[in-house]
Design a protein around this motif. Structure first.
Motif, PDB file in Angstrom:
ATOM      1  N   ASP A 126       0.806  -1.234  -0.023  1.00 46.87           N
ATOM      2  CA  ASP A 126      -0.021  -0.007  -0.033  1.00 46.87           C
ATOM      3  C   ASP A 126       1.021   1.165   0.100  1.00 46.87           C
ATOM      4  N   TYR A 199      -4.150   6.562  -0.607  1.00 44.98           N
ATOM      5  CA  TYR A 199      -3.713   7.185   0.857  1.00 44.98           C
ATOM      6  C   TYR A 199      -2.857   8.516   0.523  1.00 44.98           C
ATOM      7  N   HIS A 257      -5.194  -6.820  -3.421  1.00 42.56           N
ATOM      8  CA  HIS A 257      -6.662  -6.786  -2.915  1.00 42.56           C
ATOM      9  C   HIS A 257      -7.817  -6.075  -3.939  1.00 42.56           C
TER      10      HIS A 257
HETATM   11 ZN   LIG Z   1      -4.376  -1.895   0.641  1.00 42.58          ZN
END
Ligand SMILES: [Zn+2]
Length: 541
Positions: A126, A199, A257
């Motif tokens: 991520d 993010y 994911h």
């Molecule tokens: Zn993630």
């Protein structure tokens, strides 16, 4: 042909064999005087070798940390024998998306992973990783652990180290510094570059900048793996962007994911998977991974606040929430997130996993919090509750806003592997997403045994040889002579996930032995004292 020759020849055969050879007493005795030729033999297993080929019956002999022989019947003695009793013997599962780094030092036995058959965790997903990477890997190497661990280097963390969390383009000098950090990370042993463009600060990164860093990772033998910018209304563009990073960065690229968020987007996996197929047809090595749940989980602030509200860090965000004008703008975006995206149309779908300011918040949803604050649980009041939570401190959230048909469609796709996106969990702490305890057995129990979504052999391939191939791990992920001895033994009729959203702290069932680097770390009842886990290094290190 003597029996000796037959035994020797049998050792060369790894294909399906039902012939049972009786041990020759003289042959066995000759070895009885000498030290046992093997450290461990797993007898009477049904081998699912990780390649996707149908199972076959064989014994597996291990010496040191390696598989040294696979044969229909291995008669020689061993220091230790495990009778698999006809259960499945598979390579240990490899989790290519894992958040192990916080808790692995608190719980180096990683019980929740070992007890679902996982023998390797890959960290740094991520867009988030320690920067620089080398000291972290050295500390991890010194740790006595049950499980193997490797890592990516995270683009968001690299950007934050150079630019902070501002929304602007880097200067050429700053871009060069970022290139240097990625190169050092790859030389330290990263498996590639992870991005988290959803993010902050990944969200402020233009694709051209990501491609420049991807080129560095690719030159050093790494891959790119992305938590995409948008998994809801922008999911098609986000898949295109992930493919473009691979295409122009010159390296394999993975949608991590893979999911479709928000009821109005359900069904879009037909198109996202077609984008992946089209990319592969024209020679771009694009793949995906998935966890088998219709709820997601990540930092509450990241999911419920727009990226612009988070720019510059927490203090600046709190300032925007205090200012009535910007608070109103944030509220309207959070309402939209609850109505159309991660809220799935109802504040009841957004749960708190744990909050650092109040342990009692764990397990409550946004409707509960609105009521606690004396408000009706409307979507608007859910947004008010969300902003109040963000003002109190930091939480992890769980969001129920995905569909089963998309999940199964993504799972059936041959370029999808299984990964948990979970954490090493301290037993009993908080109400985390159950994927940390149940990802792999849930695929085997629900999607293989109950629903026949995929075959057992295909499921195991997605958990073993496929991630190993993706990571370019040459010696794991397949049960074959010469490979490292990471093994998982389970009963295909009993294997199941026990962790639920309400009661996540429950270990999987049906696993009878888990072996890491030749040593038994779980015996079906308890973790053993062995700590054979290693740091795995990727790229061209
Ligand atoms: Zn993630």
């Amino acid at each position: 042909m003597t029996k000796h020759t037959i035994v020797a020849l049998a050792g060369l055969l790894v294909a399906s064999q039902t012939v049972r050879l009786k041990p020759d007493p003289t042959y066995t005795q000759a070895f009885a005087q000498a030290p046992a030729p093997y450290d461990l033999i797993v007898r009477n297993g049904r081998i699912v070798d990780g390649t996707g080929s149908p199972w076959y019956r064989a014994d597996v002999a291990i010496r040191g940390d390696a598989i040294v022989r696979i044969a229909p019947a291995i008669a020689e003695p061993a220091a230790r024998v495990i009778d698999a009793g006809g259960q499945i013997v598979a390579p240990g599962f490899i989790d290519i998306h894992n958040h192990a780094r916080e808790n692995i030092f608190a719980l180096p036995s990683a019980d929740n992973y070992i007890r679902q058959g996982v023998t390797t965790l890959i960290e740094g997903p991520d867009g988030g990783s320690p920067v620089p990477l080398a000291p972290f890997l050295a500390k991890l190497d010194a740790l006595q652990k049950s499980i193997n661990v490797g890592t990516f280097i995270g683009q968001g963390s690299v950007r934050e180290a150079v630019l902070g969390t501002v929304n602007r383009r880097p200067t050429p000098a700053e871009l060069n510094r970022m290139r240097g950090i990625v190169e050092d990370g790859m030389k330290a042993g990263a498996f590639g570059l992870s991005t988290g463009l959803f993010y902050v600060p990944g969200a402020f990164t233009p694709i051209e900048e990501v491609i420049e860093l991807a080129k560095v990772a690719g030159r050093h033998g790494g891959i790119h793996i992305s938590h995409m910018r948008d998994e809801a209304f922008g999911v098609l563009d986000s898949v295109r962007e992930t493919i473009r990073i691979g295409e122009e960065g010159g390296l394999p690229t993975q949608v991590t994911h893979h999911k479709i968020v928000g009821p109005r987007n359900y069904g879009k996996s037909v198109e996202t998977l077609k984008l992946i197929d089209d990319a592969r047809t024209r020679g771009v090595d694009a793949t995906s991974d998935q966890y088998p749940y219709t709820a997601s989980s990540n930092a509450f602030v990241a999911s419920m606040m727009p990226a612009w509200a988070q720019e510059g860090g927490r203090q600046q965000m709190l300032g925007r929430l205090k200012n009535p004008a910007t608070r109103k703008e944030i509220a309207s975006e959070t309402v939209r997130i609850i109505r159309e995206e991660r809220g799935g149309g109802d504040p009841k779908n957004v749960f708190l996993a744990h909050c650092d300011f109040d342990a009692a918040m764990a397990g409550k949803n946004l409707a509960d919090v609105a009521r606690l604050r004396g408000m009706e649980p409307t979507i608007e009041n859910g947004a008010e509750a969300a902003m109040w939570i963000v003002e109190q401190g930091s939480c992890q959230g769980v969001y129920h806003a995905m569909s089963e048909p998309d999940l199964e469609r993504v799972m059936r796709h041959p370029a999808t592997m299984i990964a948990s996106d979970g954490w090493v969990q301290i037993f009993g702490e908080g109400v985390p997403h159950p994927r940390s305890y149940g990802t792999f057995p849930r695929v085997l129990g629900v999607y293989v045994r109950e629903r026949n979504t995929i075959t057992l052999e295909e499921a195991i391939r997605k958990m073993t040889s496929f991630p190993a191939q993706r990571l370019r791990l040459p010696d794991r992920g397949v049960l074959r002579q010469g490979m490292k001895a990471d093994l998982t033994i389970f009963d295909p009729a009993r294997v199941r996930d026990m962790a639920t959203f309400e009661k996540p702290h429950q270990y999987a069932e049906g696993f009878s032995s888990v072996i890491v680097n030749g040593q038994l770390v779980f015996d079906g009842k308890a973790m053993t004292a062995a700590r054979p886990g290693r740091v795995l290094y990727g790229g061209s290190r």
